[in-house]
Design a protein around this motif. Structure first.
Motif, mmCIF file in Angstrom:
data_model
loop_
_atom_site.group_PDB
_atom_site.id
_atom_site.type_symbol
_atom_site.label_atom_id
_atom_site.label_comp_id
_atom_site.label_asym_id
_atom_site.label_seq_id
_atom_site.Cartn_x
_atom_site.Cartn_y
_atom_site.Cartn_z
ATOM 1 N N GLY A 76 0.442 8.170 3.137
ATOM 2 C CA GLY A 76 1.736 8.384 2.494
ATOM 3 C C GLY A 76 1.851 9.774 1.889
ATOM 4 N N HIS A 77 3.066 10.361 2.038
ATOM 5 C CA HIS A 77 3.382 11.678 1.457
ATOM 6 C C HIS A 77 2.567 12.771 2.153
ATOM 7 C CE1 HIS A 77 5.331 8.961 -1.303
ATOM 8 N NE2 HIS A 77 4.168 8.346 -1.440
ATOM 9 N N ASN A 78 2.474 13.900 1.494
ATOM 10 C CA ASN A 78 1.771 15.048 2.083
ATOM 11 C C ASN A 78 1.506 15.991 0.922
ATOM 12 O OD1 ASN A 78 1.447 17.767 3.164
ATOM 13 N ND2 ASN A 78 2.234 17.021 5.119
ATOM 14 N N ILE A 80 -0.675 4.038 3.846
ATOM 15 C CA ILE A 80 -1.506 4.010 2.641
ATOM 16 C C ILE A 80 -0.764 4.676 1.483
ATOM 17 C CG2 ILE A 80 -3.755 4.639 1.663
ATOM 18 C CD1 ILE A 80 -4.102 3.000 4.154
ATOM 19 N N HIS A 81 -0.721 3.996 0.352
ATOM 20 C CA HIS A 81 -0.062 4.537 -0.850
ATOM 21 C C HIS A 81 -0.807 4.091 -2.095
ATOM 22 C CE1 HIS A 81 3.794 5.880 1.013
ATOM 23 N NE2 HIS A 81 3.390 5.029 1.948
ATOM 24 N N ALA A 82 -0.421 4.701 -3.215
ATOM 25 C CA ALA A 82 -0.766 4.178 -4.542
ATOM 26 C C ALA A 82 0.507 4.294 -5.367
ATOM 27 C CB ALA A 82 -1.908 4.951 -5.158
ATOM 28 N N ASP A 83 0.712 3.352 -6.234
ATOM 29 C CA ASP A 83 1.999 3.245 -6.916
ATOM 30 C C ASP A 83 2.032 4.113 -8.169
ATOM 31 O OD1 ASP A 83 4.558 2.322 -7.122
ATOM 32 O OD2 ASP A 83 4.036 0.225 -7.460
ATOM 33 N N ARG A 89 7.772 1.441 -6.704
ATOM 34 C CA ARG A 89 8.427 2.694 -6.969
ATOM 35 C C ARG A 89 8.426 3.684 -5.834
ATOM 36 N NH1 ARG A 89 10.919 0.836 -9.996
ATOM 37 N NH2 ARG A 89 12.265 1.639 -8.423
ATOM 38 N N ASP A 90 7.835 3.330 -4.736
ATOM 39 C CA ASP A 90 7.560 4.406 -3.815
ATOM 40 C C ASP A 90 8.752 5.232 -3.428
ATOM 41 O OD1 ASP A 90 5.981 5.684 -1.562
ATOM 42 O OD2 ASP A 90 4.671 4.499 -2.810
ATOM 43 N N ASP A 91 9.850 4.550 -3.151
ATOM 44 C CA ASP A 91 10.968 5.344 -2.691
ATOM 45 C C ASP A 91 11.844 5.832 -3.820
ATOM 46 O OD1 ASP A 91 11.852 5.542 0.420
ATOM 47 O OD2 ASP A 91 10.183 4.239 0.012
ATOM 48 N N GLY A 92 11.481 5.506 -5.022
ATOM 49 C CA GLY A 92 12.254 6.016 -6.136
ATOM 50 C C GLY A 92 11.772 7.376 -6.584
ATOM 51 N N LYS A 93 10.694 7.825 -6.003
ATOM 52 C CA LYS A 93 10.140 9.082 -6.473
ATOM 53 C C LYS A 93 10.958 10.250 -5.960
ATOM 54 C CE LYS A 93 5.805 6.789 -6.217
ATOM 55 N NZ LYS A 93 4.866 6.341 -5.212
ATOM 56 N N LYS A 94 11.230 11.121 -6.833
ATOM 57 C CA LYS A 94 11.967 12.302 -6.422
ATOM 58 C C LYS A 94 11.016 13.485 -6.443
ATOM 59 C CE LYS A 94 15.817 10.076 -6.263
ATOM 60 N NZ LYS A 94 16.278 9.627 -4.969
ATOM 61 N N THR A 96 -3.423 13.602 -7.137
ATOM 62 C CA THR A 96 -2.169 13.210 -6.491
ATOM 63 C C THR A 96 -2.351 12.043 -5.521
ATOM 64 O OG1 THR A 96 -2.446 14.763 -4.664
ATOM 65 C CG2 THR A 96 -1.257 15.564 -6.604
ATOM 66 N N GLU A 97 -1.262 11.319 -5.381
ATOM 67 C CA GLU A 97 -1.242 10.227 -4.407
ATOM 68 C C GLU A 97 -1.501 10.765 -3.009
ATOM 69 O OE1 GLU A 97 2.479 8.155 -4.236
ATOM 70 O OE2 GLU A 97 1.792 6.799 -2.645
ATOM 71 N N ALA A 98 -0.953 11.948 -2.705
ATOM 72 C CA ALA A 98 -1.124 12.500 -1.353
ATOM 73 C C ALA A 98 -2.598 12.769 -1.045
ATOM 74 C CB ALA A 98 -0.305 13.784 -1.205
HETATM 75 ZN ZN ZN Z 1 3.611 6.447 -1.969
#
Ligand code: ZN
Length: 322
Positions: free
Chosen positions: A111-113, A203-206, A66-71, A148-150
Protein backbone atom coordinates in the motif's frame (compact mmCIF):
# COMPACT_ATOMS: atom_id res chain seq x y z
CA UNK A 1 9.25 12.97 12.56
CA UNK A 2 8.18 15.76 10.27
CA UNK A 3 5.17 13.76 9.26
CA UNK A 4 2.04 15.76 9.74
CA UNK A 5 -0.47 13.03 9.61
CA UNK A 6 -3.70 13.22 7.86
CA UNK A 7 -5.65 12.64 10.95
CA UNK A 8 -8.39 10.39 11.36
CA UNK A 9 -11.72 11.83 11.36
CA UNK A 10 -13.99 11.42 13.30
CA UNK A 11 -12.68 9.27 16.10
CA UNK A 12 -14.86 6.26 16.41
CA UNK A 13 -16.07 5.21 19.79
CA UNK A 14 -14.36 2.07 20.87
CA UNK A 15 -16.56 -0.86 20.37
CA UNK A 16 -16.64 -3.62 22.87
CA UNK A 17 -14.89 -6.59 21.45
CA UNK A 18 -17.42 -9.21 20.73
CA UNK A 19 -16.69 -12.74 19.84
CA UNK A 20 -12.94 -12.27 19.92
CA UNK A 21 -12.51 -15.99 20.07
CA UNK A 22 -14.04 -16.64 16.71
CA UNK A 23 -10.98 -15.94 14.65
CA UNK A 24 -8.70 -17.33 17.31
CA UNK A 25 -10.70 -20.51 17.28
CA UNK A 26 -10.62 -20.56 13.53
CA UNK A 27 -6.86 -20.44 13.72
CA UNK A 28 -6.90 -23.76 15.44
CA UNK A 29 -9.09 -25.37 12.84
CA UNK A 30 -7.14 -26.77 9.94
CA UNK A 31 -7.85 -26.54 6.27
CA UNK A 32 -11.17 -25.66 4.84
CA UNK A 33 -12.85 -25.68 8.20
CA UNK A 34 -10.88 -22.63 9.06
CA UNK A 35 -12.52 -20.59 6.38
CA UNK A 36 -15.89 -21.99 7.30
CA UNK A 37 -15.49 -21.03 10.93
CA UNK A 38 -14.75 -17.45 10.08
CA UNK A 39 -17.56 -17.32 7.58
CA UNK A 40 -19.83 -18.34 10.35
CA UNK A 41 -18.85 -15.18 12.12
CA UNK A 42 -19.53 -12.83 9.26
CA UNK A 43 -22.22 -14.46 7.21
CA UNK A 44 -22.26 -17.03 4.50
CA UNK A 45 -20.52 -16.35 1.22
CA UNK A 46 -22.66 -15.79 -1.81
CA UNK A 47 -25.38 -13.99 0.03
CA UNK A 48 -25.02 -10.98 -2.14
CA UNK A 49 -22.47 -9.21 -0.07
CA UNK A 50 -24.95 -7.36 2.02
CA UNK A 51 -25.26 -9.81 4.81
CA UNK A 52 -21.67 -10.80 4.59
CA UNK A 53 -20.79 -7.27 5.27
CA UNK A 54 -18.79 -6.60 8.21
CA UNK A 55 -20.23 -7.28 11.40
CA UNK A 56 -19.60 -3.62 11.86
CA UNK A 57 -21.85 -3.06 8.91
CA UNK A 58 -22.76 0.54 9.31
CA UNK A 59 -21.33 3.18 7.04
CA UNK A 60 -19.77 4.95 9.94
CA UNK A 61 -18.04 1.83 11.08
CA UNK A 62 -16.82 1.15 7.59
CA UNK A 63 -15.56 4.65 7.33
CA UNK A 64 -13.58 4.15 10.45
CA UNK A 65 -11.14 2.06 8.52
CA UNK A 66 -9.13 5.02 7.63
CA UNK A 67 -7.20 4.02 4.64
CA UNK A 68 -8.98 6.02 2.08
CA UNK A 69 -9.59 8.94 4.35
CA UNK A 70 -5.96 9.85 4.37
CA UNK A 71 -5.07 12.94 2.53
CA UNK A 72 -1.67 13.68 1.25
CA UNK A 73 0.17 16.25 3.22
CA UNK A 74 1.32 19.30 1.42
CA UNK A 75 4.64 19.26 3.19
CA UNK A 76 7.83 17.51 2.48
CA UNK A 77 8.64 13.90 2.81
CA UNK A 78 9.06 12.56 6.29
CA UNK A 79 12.62 12.31 7.41
CA UNK A 80 12.29 8.63 7.87
CA UNK A 81 10.53 8.05 4.59
CA UNK A 82 13.54 7.26 2.51
CA UNK A 83 12.66 4.90 -0.25
CA UNK A 84 14.30 1.54 0.04
CA UNK A 85 16.58 0.49 -2.73
CA UNK A 86 14.59 -0.91 -5.55
CA UNK A 87 14.99 -4.52 -6.38
CA UNK A 88 16.11 -5.13 -9.91
CA UNK A 89 12.97 -7.00 -10.78
CA UNK A 90 9.80 -7.25 -8.79
CA UNK A 91 8.70 -10.28 -10.68
CA UNK A 92 10.72 -13.29 -11.51
CA UNK A 93 10.01 -16.05 -13.87
CA UNK A 94 9.22 -19.14 -11.92
CA UNK A 95 8.58 -21.33 -14.90
CA UNK A 96 10.75 -24.00 -13.38
CA UNK A 97 9.61 -23.45 -9.82
CA UNK A 98 8.87 -26.44 -7.67
CA UNK A 99 6.81 -26.55 -4.57
CA UNK A 100 3.19 -26.66 -3.55
CA UNK A 101 2.48 -23.32 -5.21
CA UNK A 102 4.20 -24.06 -8.51
CA UNK A 103 2.10 -22.58 -11.29
CA UNK A 104 0.27 -20.23 -8.93
CA UNK A 105 0.51 -16.47 -9.35
CA UNK A 106 0.30 -14.18 -6.33
CA UNK A 107 0.30 -10.40 -6.62
CA UNK A 108 1.37 -8.46 -3.55
CA UNK A 109 0.26 -4.84 -3.41
CA UNK A 110 2.35 -2.81 -0.96
CA UNK A 111 0.00 0.00 0.00
CA UNK A 112 1.03 3.58 -0.85
CA UNK A 113 4.54 4.49 -1.95
CA UNK A 114 7.35 6.20 -0.06
CA UNK A 115 7.43 8.83 -2.82
CA UNK A 116 3.76 9.79 -2.59
CA UNK A 117 4.59 12.59 -0.15
CA UNK A 118 6.52 14.36 -2.88
CA UNK A 119 3.88 14.00 -5.59
CA UNK A 120 0.73 15.24 -3.95
CA UNK A 121 -0.78 16.69 -7.12
CA UNK A 122 -0.29 13.45 -9.01
CA UNK A 123 -1.70 11.25 -6.29
CA UNK A 124 -4.65 13.58 -5.77
CA UNK A 125 -5.72 13.08 -9.37
CA UNK A 126 -9.16 11.52 -9.49
CA UNK A 127 -9.54 8.07 -11.00
CA UNK A 128 -12.62 6.04 -11.78
CA UNK A 129 -13.23 3.21 -9.31
CA UNK A 130 -16.52 2.08 -10.84
CA UNK A 131 -18.79 3.29 -8.08
CA UNK A 132 -17.37 6.81 -8.13
CA UNK A 133 -14.17 8.75 -8.58
CA UNK A 134 -11.46 8.88 -6.00
CA UNK A 135 -7.87 9.98 -5.43
CA UNK A 136 -5.26 8.07 -7.42
CA UNK A 137 -3.50 7.09 -4.21
CA UNK A 138 -2.82 8.40 -0.72
CA UNK A 139 0.29 8.92 1.35
CA UNK A 140 -0.66 6.43 4.02
CA UNK A 141 -0.08 6.97 7.69
CA UNK A 142 2.90 6.61 10.00
CA UNK A 143 3.73 5.87 13.60
CA UNK A 144 4.02 8.84 15.91
CA UNK A 145 7.79 8.52 15.64
CA UNK A 146 7.70 8.75 11.85
CA UNK A 147 7.96 5.18 10.61
CA UNK A 148 5.81 5.36 7.54
CA UNK A 149 3.16 2.94 6.42
CA UNK A 150 4.76 2.92 2.96
CA UNK A 151 8.03 1.61 4.41
CA UNK A 152 6.15 -0.93 6.48
CA UNK A 153 4.17 -2.24 3.53
CA UNK A 154 7.23 -2.67 1.34
CA UNK A 155 9.12 -4.49 4.04
CA UNK A 156 6.29 -6.92 4.72
CA UNK A 157 5.81 -7.36 0.97
CA UNK A 158 9.45 -8.36 0.52
CA UNK A 159 9.27 -10.86 3.37
CA UNK A 160 6.00 -12.25 2.00
CA UNK A 161 7.43 -12.51 -1.52
CA UNK A 162 10.35 -14.55 -0.23
CA UNK A 163 8.11 -16.93 1.67
CA UNK A 164 5.78 -17.48 -1.27
CA UNK A 165 8.58 -17.94 -3.76
CA UNK A 166 10.03 -20.61 -1.52
CA UNK A 167 6.71 -22.42 -1.94
CA UNK A 168 7.09 -22.19 -5.69
CA UNK A 169 4.68 -19.33 -6.40
CA UNK A 170 5.21 -16.74 -9.08
CA UNK A 171 5.08 -13.44 -7.23
CA UNK A 172 4.63 -9.94 -8.58
CA UNK A 173 4.63 -6.67 -6.65
CA UNK A 174 2.52 -3.74 -7.82
CA UNK A 175 5.35 -1.42 -6.81
CA UNK A 176 8.72 -1.94 -5.23
CA UNK A 177 9.76 1.58 -4.30
CA UNK A 178 10.96 1.70 -7.88
CA UNK A 179 8.67 4.40 -9.17
CA UNK A 180 8.29 7.99 -8.03
CA UNK A 181 4.74 7.57 -6.74
CA UNK A 182 1.71 5.36 -6.95
CA UNK A 183 0.57 3.38 -8.82
CA UNK A 184 -2.98 4.68 -8.72
CA UNK A 185 -5.55 2.37 -7.17
CA UNK A 186 -7.07 1.49 -10.55
CA UNK A 187 -3.68 0.46 -11.89
CA UNK A 188 -3.01 -1.55 -8.73
CA UNK A 189 -6.17 -3.52 -9.49
CA UNK A 190 -5.26 -3.90 -13.15
CA UNK A 191 -1.86 -5.37 -12.30
CA UNK A 192 -3.52 -8.26 -10.46
CA UNK A 193 -6.08 -8.70 -13.21
CA UNK A 194 -3.53 -8.68 -16.02
CA UNK A 195 -1.35 -11.16 -14.16
CA UNK A 196 -4.40 -13.46 -13.86
CA UNK A 197 -3.42 -13.72 -10.23
CA UNK A 198 -4.76 -16.61 -8.21
CA UNK A 199 -4.69 -14.36 -5.16
CA UNK A 200 -3.89 -10.71 -4.47
CA UNK A 201 -3.20 -9.18 -1.07
CA UNK A 202 -2.81 -5.49 -0.45
CA UNK A 203 -0.65 -4.75 2.58
CA UNK A 204 -1.47 -1.81 4.88
CA UNK A 205 -1.35 -0.59 8.44
CA UNK A 206 -4.08 1.62 9.78
CA UNK A 207 -4.01 5.10 11.25
CA UNK A 208 -6.77 5.10 13.80
CA UNK A 209 -7.07 6.56 17.28
CA UNK A 210 -4.74 5.47 20.07
CA UNK A 211 -6.28 2.60 21.96
CA UNK A 212 -7.67 1.09 18.78
CA UNK A 213 -5.65 -2.06 18.29
CA UNK A 214 -5.33 -5.18 16.24
CA UNK A 215 -5.49 -6.24 12.61
CA UNK A 216 -8.34 -6.57 10.18
CA UNK A 217 -8.75 -8.02 6.72
CA UNK A 218 -10.88 -6.05 4.27
CA UNK A 219 -13.05 -8.03 1.85
CA UNK A 220 -14.74 -6.76 -1.30
CA UNK A 221 -18.44 -6.11 -1.07
CA UNK A 222 -20.56 -7.10 -4.05
CA UNK A 223 -20.75 -4.04 -6.29
CA UNK A 224 -21.72 -3.61 -9.91
CA UNK A 225 -21.22 -0.10 -11.18
CA UNK A 226 -19.33 1.20 -14.17
CA UNK A 227 -16.14 -0.79 -14.59
CA UNK A 228 -16.62 -2.47 -11.23
CA UNK A 229 -18.22 -5.88 -10.88
CA UNK A 230 -16.99 -7.72 -7.84
CA UNK A 231 -19.74 -10.31 -7.74
CA UNK A 232 -17.57 -13.14 -9.09
CA UNK A 233 -14.79 -12.48 -6.58
CA UNK A 234 -16.79 -11.92 -3.40
CA UNK A 235 -16.93 -15.61 -2.46
CA UNK A 236 -13.32 -16.56 -3.15
CA UNK A 237 -12.09 -13.31 -1.60
CA UNK A 238 -14.01 -14.10 1.59
CA UNK A 239 -12.36 -17.50 1.66
CA UNK A 240 -8.92 -15.95 1.08
CA UNK A 241 -9.50 -13.30 3.74
CA UNK A 242 -10.79 -15.73 6.34
CA UNK A 243 -7.77 -17.96 5.88
CA UNK A 244 -5.40 -15.02 6.13
CA UNK A 245 -7.14 -13.76 9.27
CA UNK A 246 -7.04 -17.13 10.96
CA UNK A 247 -3.39 -17.73 10.17
CA UNK A 248 -2.45 -14.16 11.10
CA UNK A 249 -3.92 -14.68 14.57
CA UNK A 250 -2.18 -17.99 14.96
CA UNK A 251 1.27 -16.89 13.80
CA UNK A 252 1.47 -13.34 15.19
CA UNK A 253 -0.61 -13.81 18.32
CA UNK A 254 -2.24 -10.45 17.51
CA UNK A 255 -5.90 -10.07 18.28
CA UNK A 256 -8.44 -9.04 15.67
CA UNK A 257 -9.28 -5.35 15.60
CA UNK A 258 -11.06 -4.02 18.66
CA UNK A 259 -12.56 -1.10 16.68
CA UNK A 260 -13.99 -2.59 13.48
CA UNK A 261 -15.29 -6.01 12.55
CA UNK A 262 -16.81 -6.89 15.92
CA UNK A 263 -13.90 -9.04 16.90
CA UNK A 264 -13.89 -11.13 13.73
CA UNK A 265 -10.91 -9.44 12.09
CA UNK A 266 -12.99 -9.16 8.92
CA UNK A 267 -14.60 -6.07 7.41
CA UNK A 268 -16.34 -5.72 4.04
CA UNK A 269 -16.11 -2.49 2.04
CA UNK A 270 -17.26 -1.16 -1.30
CA UNK A 271 -15.35 2.12 -1.34
CA UNK A 272 -11.89 0.85 -2.22
CA UNK A 273 -10.93 1.06 -5.89
CA UNK A 274 -8.32 -1.64 -5.46
CA UNK A 275 -11.07 -4.08 -4.54
CA UNK A 276 -13.90 -2.74 -6.69
CA UNK A 277 -11.90 -3.05 -9.89
CA UNK A 278 -10.39 -6.43 -9.15
CA UNK A 279 -11.46 -9.40 -11.23
CA UNK A 280 -9.38 -11.85 -9.22
CA UNK A 281 -9.64 -12.85 -5.53
CA UNK A 282 -8.27 -9.98 -3.50
CA UNK A 283 -8.20 -8.68 0.05
CA UNK A 284 -6.52 -5.90 1.99
CA UNK A 285 -4.96 -6.44 5.38
CA UNK A 286 -4.51 -3.66 7.91
CA UNK A 287 -1.83 -5.31 10.03
CA UNK A 288 -2.25 -3.04 13.05
CA UNK A 289 -2.80 0.57 14.06
CA UNK A 290 0.31 2.69 13.59
CA UNK A 291 -1.11 5.42 15.85
CA UNK A 292 -1.40 3.17 18.88
CA UNK A 293 1.85 2.88 20.80
CA UNK A 294 1.49 -0.81 21.59
CA UNK A 295 0.64 -1.71 18.00
CA UNK A 296 3.41 0.60 16.77
CA UNK A 297 5.93 -1.30 18.87
CA UNK A 298 4.96 -4.43 16.94
CA UNK A 299 4.81 -2.82 13.52
CA UNK A 300 8.30 -1.35 13.91
CA UNK A 301 9.80 -4.70 14.89
CA UNK A 302 11.43 -6.67 12.10
CA UNK A 303 10.82 -9.90 13.99
CA UNK A 304 7.12 -9.10 14.23
CA UNK A 305 6.93 -8.13 10.55
CA UNK A 306 8.39 -11.53 9.71
CA UNK A 307 5.62 -13.16 11.69
CA UNK A 308 3.06 -10.96 9.95
CA UNK A 309 4.41 -12.04 6.56
CA UNK A 310 4.39 -15.66 7.71
CA UNK A 311 0.77 -15.46 8.82
CA UNK A 312 -0.31 -13.87 5.54
CA UNK A 313 1.72 -16.39 3.56
CA UNK A 314 0.17 -19.35 5.36
CA UNK A 315 -3.29 -17.95 4.70
CA UNK A 316 -2.53 -17.63 1.00
CA UNK A 317 -1.03 -21.11 0.86
CA UNK A 318 -4.12 -22.52 2.57
CA UNK A 319 -6.38 -20.74 0.08
CA UNK A 320 -4.42 -21.82 -2.98
CA UNK A 321 -4.15 -25.44 -1.89
CA UNK A 322 -7.86 -25.55 -1.08
ZN1 ZN B 1 -2.86 2.10 3.82
Amino acid sequence: MSYVGPDFDPPQPRRPRRRPLVVALAALVPGALLGWAVYAAVGAPGDGGGAAVSASGSPSASASARDDGKKPTAGTAPTSGTAPAASPSPSRSRATARGPLAGKVVVIDPGHNPGNFRHTAAINRQVDIGTNRKECDTTGTSTNSGYTEARFTLDVAHRLRDLLQRQGATVKLTQDGDRPYGPCVDERARIGNTAHADAVVSIHADGSAAGNRGFHVILPEAVRAGAADTRPIVGPSQDLGARIAGNFVRVTGSAPSNYVGDGTGLVTRKDLGGLNLSTVPKVFIECGNMRDSKDAALLTSGAWRQKAAQGISEGIVSFLRG
